[in-house]
Write a protein that holds these residues in place. Structure first.
Motif, PDB file in Angstrom:
ATOM      1  N   GLN A   1      47.362  -7.972 -52.233  1.00  0.00           N
ATOM      2  CA  GLN A   1      48.581  -9.197 -52.671  1.00  0.00           C
ATOM      3  C   GLN A   1      49.777  -8.340 -51.646  1.00  0.00           C
ATOM      4  O   GLN A   1      50.348  -9.439 -51.463  1.00  0.00           O
ATOM      5  N   ILE A   2      49.954  -7.301 -52.176  1.00  0.00           N
ATOM      6  CA  ILE A   2      51.529  -7.260 -51.386  1.00  0.00           C
ATOM      7  C   ILE A   2      51.443  -7.453 -50.109  1.00  0.00           C
ATOM      8  O   ILE A   2      52.020  -8.070 -49.133  1.00  0.00           O
ATOM      9  N   GLU A   3      50.305  -6.689 -49.420  1.00  0.00           N
ATOM     10  CA  GLU A   3      49.934  -7.177 -47.944  1.00  0.00           C
ATOM     11  C   GLU A   3      49.935  -8.385 -47.080  1.00  0.00           C
ATOM     12  O   GLU A   3      50.045  -9.093 -46.600  1.00  0.00           O
ATOM     13  N   ASN A   4      49.119  -9.096 -48.243  1.00  0.00           N
ATOM     14  CA  ASN A   4      49.190 -10.583 -48.384  1.00  0.00           C
ATOM     15  C   ASN A   4      50.088 -11.658 -48.244  1.00  0.00           C
ATOM     16  O   ASN A   4      50.332 -11.969 -47.520  1.00  0.00           O
ATOM     17  N   GLN A   5      51.258 -11.009 -48.742  1.00  0.00           N
ATOM     18  CA  GLN A   5      52.106 -11.633 -48.774  1.00  0.00           C
ATOM     19  C   GLN A   5      53.391 -11.313 -47.985  1.00  0.00           C
ATOM     20  O   GLN A   5      53.948 -12.283 -47.411  1.00  0.00           O
ATOM     21  N   LYS A   6      53.662 -10.031 -47.299  1.00  0.00           N
ATOM     22  CA  LYS A   6      53.067  -9.452 -46.049  1.00  0.00           C
ATOM     23  C   LYS A   6      53.353  -9.995 -44.565  1.00  0.00           C
ATOM     24  O   LYS A   6      54.245 -10.569 -43.869  1.00  0.00           O
ATOM     25  N   ALA A   7      51.961 -10.312 -44.687  1.00  0.00           N
ATOM     26  CA  ALA A   7      51.511 -11.147 -43.956  1.00  0.00           C
ATOM     27  C   ALA A   7      51.643 -12.996 -43.608  1.00  0.00           C
ATOM     28  O   ALA A   7      51.970 -13.762 -42.986  1.00  0.00           O
ATOM     29  N   GLU A   8      51.957 -13.027 -44.707  1.00  0.00           N
ATOM     30  CA  GLU A   8      52.283 -14.789 -45.049  1.00  0.00           C
ATOM     31  C   GLU A   8      53.551 -14.649 -44.171  1.00  0.00           C
ATOM     32  O   GLU A   8      53.884 -15.621 -44.169  1.00  0.00           O
ATOM     33  N   GLN A   9      54.000 -13.464 -44.942  1.00  0.00           N
ATOM     34  CA  GLN A   9      55.408 -13.918 -44.344  1.00  0.00           C
ATOM     35  C   GLN A   9      55.946 -13.645 -42.702  1.00  0.00           C
ATOM     36  O   GLN A   9      57.286 -14.710 -42.322  1.00  0.00           O
ATOM     37  N   GLU A  10      55.012 -12.807 -41.894  1.00  0.00           N
ATOM     38  CA  GLU A  10      55.093 -12.823 -40.693  1.00  0.00           C
ATOM     39  C   GLU A  10      54.017 -14.177 -40.054  1.00  0.00           C
ATOM     40  O   GLU A  10      55.037 -14.320 -39.577  1.00  0.00           O
ATOM     41  N   ARG A  11      53.243 -14.661 -40.680  1.00  0.00           N
ATOM     42  CA  ARG A  11      52.709 -16.513 -40.500  1.00  0.00           C
ATOM     43  C   ARG A  11      54.042 -17.260 -41.312  1.00  0.00           C
ATOM     44  O   ARG A  11      54.131 -18.431 -39.280  1.00  0.00           O
ATOM     45  N   LEU A  12      55.007 -16.890 -41.629  1.00  0.00           N
ATOM     46  CA  LEU A  12      55.359 -18.620 -41.783  1.00  0.00           C
ATOM     47  C   LEU A  12      57.091 -18.333 -40.814  1.00  0.00           C
ATOM     48  O   LEU A  12      57.925 -18.865 -40.780  1.00  0.00           O
ATOM     49  N   LYS A  13      57.449 -16.940 -40.740  1.00  0.00           N
ATOM     50  CA  LYS A  13      58.404 -16.369 -39.371  1.00  0.00           C
ATOM     51  C   LYS A  13      57.853 -17.235 -37.452  1.00  0.00           C
ATOM     52  O   LYS A  13      58.867 -17.475 -37.503  1.00  0.00           O
ATOM     53  N   ALA A  14      56.763 -16.333 -37.313  1.00  0.00           N
ATOM     54  CA  ALA A  14      56.349 -16.855 -36.462  1.00  0.00           C
ATOM     55  C   ALA A  14      56.068 -19.095 -36.216  1.00  0.00           C
ATOM     56  O   ALA A  14      57.071 -19.077 -35.129  1.00  0.00           O
ATOM     57  N   ASP A  15      56.084 -19.437 -37.449  1.00  0.00           N
ATOM     58  CA  ASP A  15      56.367 -21.124 -37.689  1.00  0.00           C
ATOM     59  C   ASP A  15      57.483 -21.512 -37.604  1.00  0.00           C
ATOM     60  O   ASP A  15      57.463 -22.100 -36.788  1.00  0.00           O
ATOM     61  N   ILE A  16      58.642 -20.203 -38.198  1.00  0.00           N
ATOM     62  CA  ILE A  16      60.145 -21.008 -37.851  1.00  0.00           C
ATOM     63  C   ILE A  16      60.363 -20.721 -36.365  1.00  0.00           C
ATOM     64  O   ILE A  16      61.002 -21.551 -36.176  1.00  0.00           O
ATOM     65  N   GLU A  17      59.893 -19.588 -35.647  1.00  0.00           N
ATOM     66  CA  GLU A  17      59.947 -19.422 -34.472  1.00  0.00           C
ATOM     67  C   GLU A  17      59.680 -21.178 -33.986  1.00  0.00           C
ATOM     68  O   GLU A  17      60.383 -21.906 -32.857  1.00  0.00           O
ATOM     69  N   ARG A  18      57.855 -21.002 -33.721  1.00  0.00           N
ATOM     70  CA  ARG A  18      57.637 -22.293 -32.993  1.00  0.00           C
ATOM     71  C   ARG A  18      58.730 -23.432 -32.996  1.00  0.00           C
ATOM     72  O   ARG A  18      58.495 -24.086 -32.523  1.00  0.00           O
ATOM     73  N   TYR A  19      58.848 -23.675 -34.077  1.00  0.00           N
ATOM     74  CA  TYR A  19      59.379 -25.188 -35.182  1.00  0.00           C
ATOM     75  C   TYR A  19      61.033 -25.057 -33.986  1.00  0.00           C
ATOM     76  O   TYR A  19      61.284 -26.195 -33.241  1.00  0.00           O
ATOM     77  N   ARG A  20      61.715 -24.195 -33.896  1.00  0.00           N
ATOM     78  CA  ARG A  20      62.675 -23.952 -33.630  1.00  0.00           C
ATOM     79  C   ARG A  20      62.572 -24.290 -31.606  1.00  0.00           C
ATOM     80  O   ARG A  20      63.524 -25.246 -30.901  1.00  0.00           O
ATOM     81  N   GLN A  21      61.615 -23.374 -31.123  1.00  0.00           N
ATOM     82  CA  GLN A  21      61.332 -23.728 -30.212  1.00  0.00           C
ATOM     83  C   GLN A  21      61.021 -25.174 -28.773  1.00  0.00           C
ATOM     84  O   GLN A  21      61.592 -25.461 -28.989  1.00  0.00           O
ATOM     85  N   ALA A  22      59.936 -25.678 -30.453  1.00  0.00           N
ATOM     86  CA  ALA A  22      60.131 -27.723 -30.467  1.00  0.00           C
ATOM     87  C   ALA A  22      61.146 -28.688 -30.196  1.00  0.00           C
ATOM     88  O   ALA A  22      60.979 -29.324 -29.822  1.00  0.00           O
ATOM     89  N   ARG A  23      61.872 -27.488 -31.032  1.00  0.00           N
ATOM     90  CA  ARG A  23      63.098 -28.276 -31.025  1.00  0.00           C
ATOM     91  C   ARG A  23      64.157 -28.283 -30.335  1.00  0.00           C
ATOM     92  O   ARG A  23      64.270 -29.104 -29.299  1.00  0.00           O
ATOM     93  N   THR A  24      64.129 -27.159 -29.187  1.00  0.00           N
ATOM     94  CA  THR A  24      64.270 -27.181 -28.098  1.00  0.00           C
ATOM     95  C   THR A  24      63.945 -27.689 -27.395  1.00  0.00           C
ATOM     96  O   THR A  24      64.901 -28.731 -26.017  1.00  0.00           O
ATOM     97  N   GLU A  25      62.323 -27.634 -26.465  1.00  0.00           N
ATOM     98  CA  GLU A  25      61.708 -28.540 -26.164  1.00  0.00           C
ATOM     99  C   GLU A  25      61.747 -29.711 -25.898  1.00  0.00           C
ATOM    100  O   GLU A  25      61.892 -30.729 -25.203  1.00  0.00           O
ATOM    101  N   ALA A  26      62.277 -30.507 -27.413  1.00  0.00           N
ATOM    102  CA  ALA A  26      62.403 -31.704 -27.693  1.00  0.00           C
ATOM    103  C   ALA A  26      63.553 -32.937 -26.724  1.00  0.00           C
ATOM    104  O   ALA A  26      63.603 -32.994 -26.704  1.00  0.00           O
ATOM    105  N   ASP A  27      64.932 -31.363 -27.068  1.00  0.00           N
ATOM    106  CA  ASP A  27      65.363 -32.356 -26.929  1.00  0.00           C
ATOM    107  C   ASP A  27      65.487 -31.977 -25.531  1.00  0.00           C
ATOM    108  O   ASP A  27      66.279 -32.895 -24.982  1.00  0.00           O
ATOM    109  N   ALA A  28      65.489 -30.923 -25.016  1.00  0.00           N
ATOM    110  CA  ALA A  28      65.405 -30.936 -23.871  1.00  0.00           C
ATOM    111  C   ALA A  28      64.617 -32.134 -22.917  1.00  0.00           C
ATOM    112  O   ALA A  28      64.718 -32.603 -21.559  1.00  0.00           O
TER     113      ALA A  28
END
Length: 197
Positions: free
Chosen positions: A153-180
């Motif tokens: 369960q601890i490892e799953n939570q670590k993996a989930e956090q990495e996935r969520l960080k990647a999602d946040i980065e992807r959304y930020r990138q999408a925001r930059t691209e959409a703005d342009a």
């Protein structure tokens, strides 16, 4: 009895007219050596791409078939068609510059909302991981082996956090691209609207 024979003759003559008329046409083209050729048989397939002229029986040009475009010209033609299609879509999407800004605001709000949800989920995953690690620490302090399911369960939570960080980065990138993209749409729309005036 004569009528059918005359009808057959008329049909035969009628079907020969285009052939006879075509026989008076000349085709003028340039061969691979650069020599100008006149032919009644037509233009050989390997020379059609260079273009040719059709002349009547008096030697006057009645039709000009231009040369096929070069690869560069074809790219330009295709690019222009794509630009015209894109411009048409842009004009259907937005009637004025304010429409672009409203669409930008909606898109940015949508992406900001997704980022906010992902950040909230990330914080929850961190808290949950902290709780699980606390349970694991209690087992260790008591001198017991930490259960495998708790470690998983601890490892799953670590993996989930990495996935969520990647999602946040992807959304930020999408925001930059959409703005342009909205900037580009606004600039192109301005040009198109100025042309209309």
């Amino acid at each position: 009895m004569r009528k059918p024979v005359l009808t057959c003759c008329a049909l035969l003559f009628g079907s020969l007219l285009p052939v006879l008329a075509g026989a008076s046409e000349l085709y003028r083209y340039t061969d691979e050596k650069g020599t100008t050729v006149l032919s009644r048989q037509g233009v050989p397939p390997e020379h059609i791409a260079r273009g040719y002229e059709v002349l009547n029986s008096q030697g006057r040009v009645v039709r000009v078939v231009p040369p096929a475009p070069s690869a560069e010209e074809m790219q330009e033609i295709l690019a222009e068609k794509a630009r015209a299609k894109s411009d048409g879509q842009l004009l259907r999407l937005y009637s004025n510059l304010d429409d672009v800004e409203r669409a930008r605001e909606r898109k940015m709000a949508e992406l900001d909302s997704l980022i906010g949800v992902a950040r909230g989920n990330l914080q929850s995953a961190r808290v949950h991981q902290g709780n699980l690690q606390g349970q694991a620490a209690e087992h260790e302090r008591a001198g017991r082996q930490v259960p495998e399911h708790l470690l998983a369960q601890i490892e799953n939570q670590k993996a989930e956090q990495e996935r969520l960080k990647a999602d946040i980065e992807r959304y930020r990138q999408a925001r930059t691209e959409a703005d342009a993209a909205f900037d580009a749409d606004r600039d192109r729309l301005k040009v198109l609207l100025d042309r209309r005036q």
